[in-house]
Design an enzyme around this catalytic site. Structure first.
Site, PDB file in Angstrom:
ATOM      1  N   LYS A 130       0.847  -1.199   0.000  1.00 17.34           N
ATOM      2  CA  LYS A 130       0.000   0.000   0.000  1.00 17.34           C
ATOM      3  C   LYS A 130       0.884   1.251   0.000  1.00 17.34           C
ATOM      4  O   LYS A 130       1.888   1.300   0.725  1.00 17.34           O
ATOM      5  CB  LYS A 130      -0.876  -0.030   1.257  1.00 17.34           C
ATOM      6  CG  LYS A 130      -1.972   1.015   1.318  1.00 17.34           C
ATOM      7  CD  LYS A 130      -2.794   0.844   2.610  1.00 17.34           C
ATOM      8  CE  LYS A 130      -4.008   1.737   2.664  1.00 17.34           C
ATOM      9  NZ  LYS A 130      -4.779   1.561   3.914  1.00 17.34           N
ATOM     10  N   SER A 137      -9.770   1.906   2.717  1.00 23.02           N
ATOM     11  CA  SER A 137      -8.882   2.641   1.848  1.00 23.02           C
ATOM     12  C   SER A 137      -7.942   1.756   1.025  1.00 23.02           C
ATOM     13  O   SER A 137      -7.442   2.182  -0.001  1.00 23.02           O
ATOM     14  CB  SER A 137      -8.035   3.603   2.681  1.00 23.02           C
ATOM     15  OG  SER A 137      -7.200   2.899   3.582  1.00 23.02           O
ATOM     16  N   SER A 164      -9.821  -0.610   6.882  1.00 20.59           N
ATOM     17  CA  SER A 164      -9.224  -0.520   5.542  1.00 20.59           C
ATOM     18  C   SER A 164      -8.473  -1.745   5.048  1.00 20.59           C
ATOM     19  O   SER A 164      -8.056  -1.780   3.886  1.00 20.59           O
ATOM     20  CB  SER A 164      -8.307   0.694   5.459  1.00 20.59           C
ATOM     21  OG  SER A 164      -9.089   1.853   5.393  1.00 20.59           O
TER      22      SER A 164
END
Ligand code: GLN
Length: 502
Positions: free
Chosen positions: A80, A155, A179
């Site tokens: 990420k 997210s 997330s």
């Protein structure tokens, strides 16, 4: 499906260790896949083919030299874009950091490299990890491989979509309110939020420091456990890191046995607002657990009803303080080269241009909640609710070993559906937020497709702090039983992206 990109991380590691396939070949297969499908999915913000191949060749050289390889050596992983990785920009999905090159590695990245894993690149996310759809990324949304018109969750939508699109066998996420688990749930993949302090936050762009927790994303529980083992454990560079051994998550994932285990169904996480297809799959999963020998108990956690309100005070309060550092002075964007009359003007222009609407919304809410006259009424009350939620968990875990619920109230929604309605967007995390507030562990594992839209549904498994292994024990048992029932994993049914019209 046993070719390279469809293989599990465990299979890939075994092939590499046995010399059946080189790490370079495995890496090339994934880079080729990214080149073929990522213009449709947009899971990646940056791909580092050169370094990935060099890392893979180093593993092949080690093997050729007869060196012992670590359990995931040579296996590719996507990270990420919230984790510092020297040599690639770390953007946090924001214009304010669009060109920022971190001068150091996050601990998670260092541990991936120390385990001889191959870092493919950085995945897309909501700006500063604020969102549930990846639509707030300054660099455009990621699409859900199950249906390209739908969101991949957020997210960490990029990390989970990269797994469902077979662009990477493993990925790294962060979970502040859901997330990791919510994107896993809506993409038919696995995601685990470890106990707070279980995986180092050092070098991770901060959102809300008392809630943020890095963790593993994978296509099955055992792969996730192996990754958890690599990234977990004490880190003196993170003052909230737990100084204790990582729970034995790998052994638990291999054991995959729930017989005699007491499983609590949380009354408050269901009913109004939950999609029929989600409730139907969840009820089946509970029946399955019972048929596998678990004892099902009904558990009430009354304070969970207030978790959402408490989270949306504590999270923006901490975020507003963490994001004060993006001032156009220290690093990142500086609009107009800083050619203004005063420092305030530089800051105003830079923050106005650099932050998106959702980030600004949260900075304003957080600053307000922390302001002198309102601190006790908002932030103080939210902290009290946080204590009540922790007590609810303690009482629940006195009655059972794990708690279960749907991972999300609905399946993946269509682009734009919730963007203009922040509250509807925030409600995507109704089931996941209590765990972050209490600091314990939880996972999402796929349990089928909803009848109404054919989209994946996830089961959330919550365990006490430092009992992360229980998430794997239960998740792996459910996964194995469902694979038997279906004749293979759920992701066998994801549409082949090469056949989807461009
Ligand atoms: N969707 C939640 C939010 O917008 C959770 C985000 C996260 O876990 N990073 O705050």
């Amino acid at each position: 499906m046993n070719d390279t990109i469809h293989a599990t991380a465990v299979e890939l590691a075994a092939r590499i260790a046995a010399g059946e396939q080189s790490a370079e070949e495995v890496t090339r297969a994934h880079l080729d896949r990214i080149a073929a499908v990522d213009d449709q999915v947009h899971a990646f913000l940056a791909v580092d083919a050169g370094r990935a191949l060099a890392q893979a060749r180093a593993v092949d050289a080690k093997r050729a030299a007869g060196e012992r390889l670590s359990p995931l050596a040579g296996v590719p992983v996507a990270v990420k874009d919230l984790f510092c990785y020297q040599g690639l920009p770390t953007t946090a999905g924001s214009r304010i950091l669009a060109d920022w090159l971190p001068p150091y590695n996050s601990t998670v990245v260092d541990r991936l490299l120390a385990a001889d894993m191959v870092i493919l690149g950085k995945t897309n996310l909501d700006e500063f990890a604020m969102g549930s759809s990846t639509e707030t990324s300054a660099f455009g949304p990621t699409r859900n491989p199950w249906d390209l018109d739908r969101i991949p969750g957020g997210s960490g939508g990029g990390s989970s979509a990269s797994l469902a699109a077979f662009e990477a066998p493993l990925a790294i996420g962060t979970d502040t309110g859901g997330s990791i688990r919510q994107p896993a749930s809506v993409t038919g993949t696995v995601g685990v939020k470890p106990t707070y302090g279980g995986v180092s936050r050092y070098g991770v762009i901060a959102m809300a420091s008392s809630l943020d927790q890095p963790g593993p994303c994978a296509r099955n529980m055992l792969d996730a456990a192996l990754l958890h083992q690599v990234i977990g454990g004490h880190d003196p560079a993170d003052s909230t890191s737990i100084n204790a051994p990582v729970p034995d998550v790998v052994a638990a994932a291999r054991k995959a046995d729930v017989s005699g285990l007491r499983v609590g169904v949380v009354t408050e996480l269901g009913g109004e607002g939950y999609a029929p297809g989600v409730e139907a799959r969840f009820a089946e999963a509970v029946e399955l657990l019972s048929s596998l020998g678990a004892e099902i108990v009904e558990v009430s956690c009354p304070s969970f009803a207030h978790a959402f309100a408490a989270y949306y005070l504590i999270m923006p309060a901490e975020a507003s303080s963490n994001l004060a550092r993006y001032d156009g002075m220290r690093y990142g964007l500086r609009v107009n080269g800083g050619r203004y009359e005063s420092a305030e003007q530089v800051m105003r222009a830079t923050r106005a241009a650099g932050f998106g609407d959702e980030v600004k919304r949260r900075i304003i809410i957080g600053t307000y909640a922390l302001s002198a006259g309102y601190y006790d009424a908002y932030y103080g009350s939210a902290q009290k609710v946080r204590t009540l939620i922790r007590r609810d968990f303690d009482a629940a875990f006195a009655q059972c070993e794990v708690l279960v619920s749907p991972a999300t109230p609905t399946t993946a929604f269509r682009f734009g559906e919730r963007l203009s309605d922040p509250i509807a967007m925030y409600k995507s995390d109704l089931c996941t937020i209590p765990t972050n507030l209490a600091g314990n562990a939880a996972a999402s594992v796929p349990i089928g497709l909803a009848e109404e839209d054919g989209m994946p549904v996830g089961l959330q498994i919550m365990a006490p702090a430092m009992a992360d292994d229980r998430c794997y024990l239960v998740g792996a048992a459910v996964e194995a039983a469902l694979a038997d029932r279906w004749g293979g994993p759920l992701l066998d049914r994801v549409p082949a992206l090469e056949e989807v019209a461009r």
